[in-house]
Design a protein around this motif. Structure first.
Motif, PDB file in Angstrom:
ATOM      1  N   PHE A 117      -1.910   1.587  10.004  1.00 36.91           N
ATOM      2  CA  PHE A 117      -0.864   2.590   9.505  1.00 36.91           C
ATOM      3  C   PHE A 117      -0.191   3.141  10.396  1.00 36.91           C
ATOM      4  CE2 PHE A 117      -4.306   2.035   6.278  1.00 36.91           C
ATOM      5  CZ  PHE A 117      -3.548   2.044   5.574  1.00 36.91           C
ATOM      6  N   GLU A 118      -0.081   2.915  11.849  1.00 38.91           N
ATOM      7  CA  GLU A 118       0.546   3.947  13.285  1.00 38.91           C
ATOM      8  C   GLU A 118       2.218   2.879  12.448  1.00 38.91           C
ATOM      9  OE1 GLU A 118      -0.323   4.515  16.370  1.00 38.91           O
ATOM     10  OE2 GLU A 118      -1.685   3.121  16.475  1.00 38.91           O
ATOM     11  N   MET A 127     -10.497  -4.463   4.591  1.00 39.40           N
ATOM     12  CA  MET A 127     -11.324  -3.132   5.536  1.00 39.40           C
ATOM     13  C   MET A 127     -12.702  -3.474   4.545  1.00 39.40           C
ATOM     14  SD  MET A 127     -11.912   0.459   6.583  1.00 39.40           S
ATOM     15  CE  MET A 127     -12.312   1.382   5.247  1.00 39.40           C
ATOM     16  N   VAL A 128     -12.397  -3.600   2.944  1.00 39.47           N
ATOM     17  CA  VAL A 128     -13.381  -3.856   2.200  1.00 39.47           C
ATOM     18  C   VAL A 128     -13.109  -6.022   1.742  1.00 39.47           C
ATOM     19  CG1 VAL A 128     -14.471  -3.372   0.133  1.00 39.47           C
ATOM     20  CG2 VAL A 128     -13.103  -1.878   0.855  1.00 39.47           C
ATOM     21  N   CYS A 152       0.808  -1.482  -0.008  1.00 35.67           N
ATOM     22  CA  CYS A 152       0.037  -0.239  -0.030  1.00 35.67           C
ATOM     23  C   CYS A 152       0.612   1.431   0.275  1.00 35.67           C
ATOM     24  CB  CYS A 152      -0.714  -0.086   1.201  1.00 35.67           C
ATOM     25  SG  CYS A 152      -1.526   1.343   1.664  1.00 35.67           S
ATOM     26  N   HIS A 170      -6.697  -0.675   4.760  1.00 38.70           N
ATOM     27  CA  HIS A 170      -8.110  -0.462   4.183  1.00 38.70           C
ATOM     28  C   HIS A 170      -8.335  -0.926   2.905  1.00 38.70           C
ATOM     29  CE1 HIS A 170      -8.002   3.478   7.107  1.00 38.70           C
ATOM     30  NE2 HIS A 170      -7.493   2.760   7.570  1.00 38.70           N
ATOM     31  N   TYR A 197      -4.707  -5.860  11.826  1.00 41.58           N
ATOM     32  CA  TYR A 197      -5.332  -5.360  11.801  1.00 41.58           C
ATOM     33  C   TYR A 197      -6.327  -5.028  12.396  1.00 41.58           C
ATOM     34  CZ  TYR A 197      -6.150   0.147  10.344  1.00 41.58           C
ATOM     35  OH  TYR A 197      -6.851   1.176  10.608  1.00 41.58           O
ATOM     36  N   ARG A 210      -8.433  -5.073  14.570  1.00 44.82           N
ATOM     37  CA  ARG A 210      -9.597  -3.788  14.759  1.00 44.82           C
ATOM     38  C   ARG A 210     -10.345  -3.008  14.245  1.00 44.82           C
ATOM     39  NH1 ARG A 210      -4.425  -2.081  15.110  1.00 44.82           N
ATOM     40  NH2 ARG A 210      -3.634   0.309  14.822  1.00 44.82           N
ATOM     41  N   VAL A 211      -9.623  -3.473  12.646  1.00 45.61           N
ATOM     42  CA  VAL A 211     -11.121  -2.963  11.590  1.00 45.61           C
ATOM     43  C   VAL A 211     -10.776  -3.815  10.626  1.00 45.61           C
ATOM     44  CG1 VAL A 211     -10.523  -0.883   9.710  1.00 45.61           C
ATOM     45  CG2 VAL A 211      -9.252  -0.235  11.843  1.00 45.61           C
TER      46      VAL A 211
END
Lengths: 96, 378
Positions: B227-228, B204-205, B41, B201, B254, B256-257
């Motif tokens: 992203f952190e 996420m989709v 990404c 992200h 990730y 959590r998302v």
């Protein structure tokens, strides 16, 4: 443009079109809740979501929202998104 | 470790960095024979440079910057096609701001706008829909661009336009998907990769299953990451642990998302409106099978390629890159941005020659923006 930005849902503006007002770093913007919709949209008020190009994509908790905003600010991505939300007003009014 | 102090939790970062160093050492990876980890990404590429992660991790780890910046992989011919549509008198052409400065073989959208085309920068395809409602006598074309994170937004906008019968709205579809170029890179015999940091992200989709082939068919580890900076370091550590243990799995740092199965509404909208093109051109990578999406015939009234007979609908296409531009080699990890003869001279963020210099998510722009910091630290 690939990153979502956290926003807090403040008001359902158009239940038929699943639209809501969110607060993104102090800026108000109408977004679509289509991707996270529930039978009772009112339940989403006060929730945090990751907003991507005008669509709430995923619900997140307040701590995750704060951490993500901080990361986006340090990358300059938060400012870029807020600028593009301001730019869009010009586009809508045809002054661009 | 100047930069670690900038992290939200420097102590945690130091612990992860120590673990990374220990495994890198145990695996005997060195600067001359590094472990090559690709972050897919563009947002991750930007974060890696912003936090100096290349310098904080041992020399035995090399980050290869993947093709995950949609603006950067857009071929010049597609920009030319945008300009062709945008310069029609009846058209209001709406684009994300990121794409405005991408060079075409002729002009960029920014130049076309300066020359009088009605091109407007919008934040969301929903804004283009609103412009269509307010301007019934004009043709509103939205420049649909991006990976799976952005694709649902244009799919849902086309569905909305259908419900409202907004016939003066259409989308110039340039949506692309993450897995096919990864497969193309893994099939490239010149490409040596030891593992992947997967996009946050996008996942996420689409969830994590579309990456199963990376582990199952190619035996490479992949870890979906946030992203952190600490997310990225933890993900690199998870990749290294897989390599050390001889495992190849899809792991989700990730969670959590990112739900394992993605977002059902988004996936349904994408499947309803779009279908894979037989192939799509990527800047620097060439044509890749089933890597781009087109609008299904049921929604052809909203397809700008059909409406204005441009692009893949208009016959054979030529691809060309600007002379001296080495974006393709950078994108496939063959050379570093600084190895390109144009870097910093013929190609800068102010006047980009190649696409990797245009967006802050492009590897060259990231090198340029943070290069001075690196030199000062040396």
């Amino acid at each position: 443009m690939c990153l979502g930005i956290p926003g807090r849902i403040t008001e359902i503006t158009d239940p038929a079109r699943l639209m809501a007002m969110v607060d993104i770093s102090g800026v108000r913007r109408e977004v679509s809740l289509a991707c996270i919709a529930k039978p009772d949209l009112q339940e989403l008020i006060g929730e945090w979501a990751l907003i991507h190009v005008g669509f709430a994509m995923s619900l997140i908790d307040a701590e995750e929202a704060a951490k993500t905003l901080e990361a986006l600010r340090s990358l300059g991505e938060a400012q870029e998104t807020l600028e593009s939300m301001a730019e869009t007003q010009i586009a809508l009014e045809g002054r661009g | 470790m100047k930069y670690v102090e900038e992290f939200r939790d420097p102590a945690a970062a130091k612990t992860v960095l120590a673990a990374i160093a220990q495994i890198t050492d145990a695996l005997k990876a060195t600067a001359d024979a590094p472990l090559r980890i690709m972050e897919i990404c563009g947002g991750h590429t930007h974060a890696i440079f912003r936090y100096g992660l290349e310098r904080l991790t041992p020399p035995g780890i090399e980050f290869i910057h993947g093709p995950g910046c949609p603006v950067c992989v857009l071929p010049m011919s597609r920009i030319d096609e945008c300009v062709e549509i945008a310069e029609r008198d009846e058209v209001i052409f709406c684009s994300f701001g990121d794409a405005m400065r991408v060079p075409g073989t002729g002009k960029s959208l920014m130049q076309a706008k300066a020359d009088g085309a009605d091109i407007r920068m919008v934040y969301s395809p929903l804004d283009a829909l609103e412009i269509a409602r307010r301007n019934p006598d004009r043709e509103i074309v939205f420049f649909g661009l991006g990976f799976e994170t952005t694709t649902p937004s244009t799919a849902l906008s086309i569905q909305q336009a259908t419900r409202e019968n907004l016939r003066n709205f259409s989308v110039f579809c340039n949506h692309i998907t993450v897995p096919p170029p990864i497969k193309a890179l893994l099939d490239d015999p010149h490409m040596q990769l030891d593992g992947f940091v997967g996009p946050g992200h996008v996942s996420m989709v689409i969830g994590t299953h579309p990456y199963d082939f990376i582990a199952q068919d190619y035996g490479k580890p992949i870890v979906v990451a946030g992203f952190e900076p600490l997310d990225l370091l933890q993900s690199v550590l998870m990749v290294l642990q897989q390599i050390r243990d001889g495992r190849a799995e899809v792991e989700n740092q990730y969670a959590r998302v990112v739900p394992e199965d993605g977002n059902a509404v988004s996936l349904a909208a994408i499947a309803d409106v779009y279908e894979p093109r037989p192939s799509f051109e990527w800047r620097g990578l060439g044509e890749i099978e089933e890597s781009g999406l087109r609008i299904r015939s049921a929604y052809r009234a909203f397809d700008a390629e059909e409406k204005f007979a441009v692009g893949y609908g208009a016959g054979p296409r030529q691809s060309s890159e600007p002379e001296g531009c080495a974006c393709g080699q950078v994108m496939t990890g063959r050379i570093k941005p600084t190895d390109c003869a144009q870097y910093g001279t013929g190609c800068t963020p102010e006047l980009p020659l190649g696409a990797l210099m245009v967006s802050s998510e492009g590897a060259c722009a990231a090198y340029y923006q943070y290069g001075a910091v690196y030199e000062a630290a040396e």
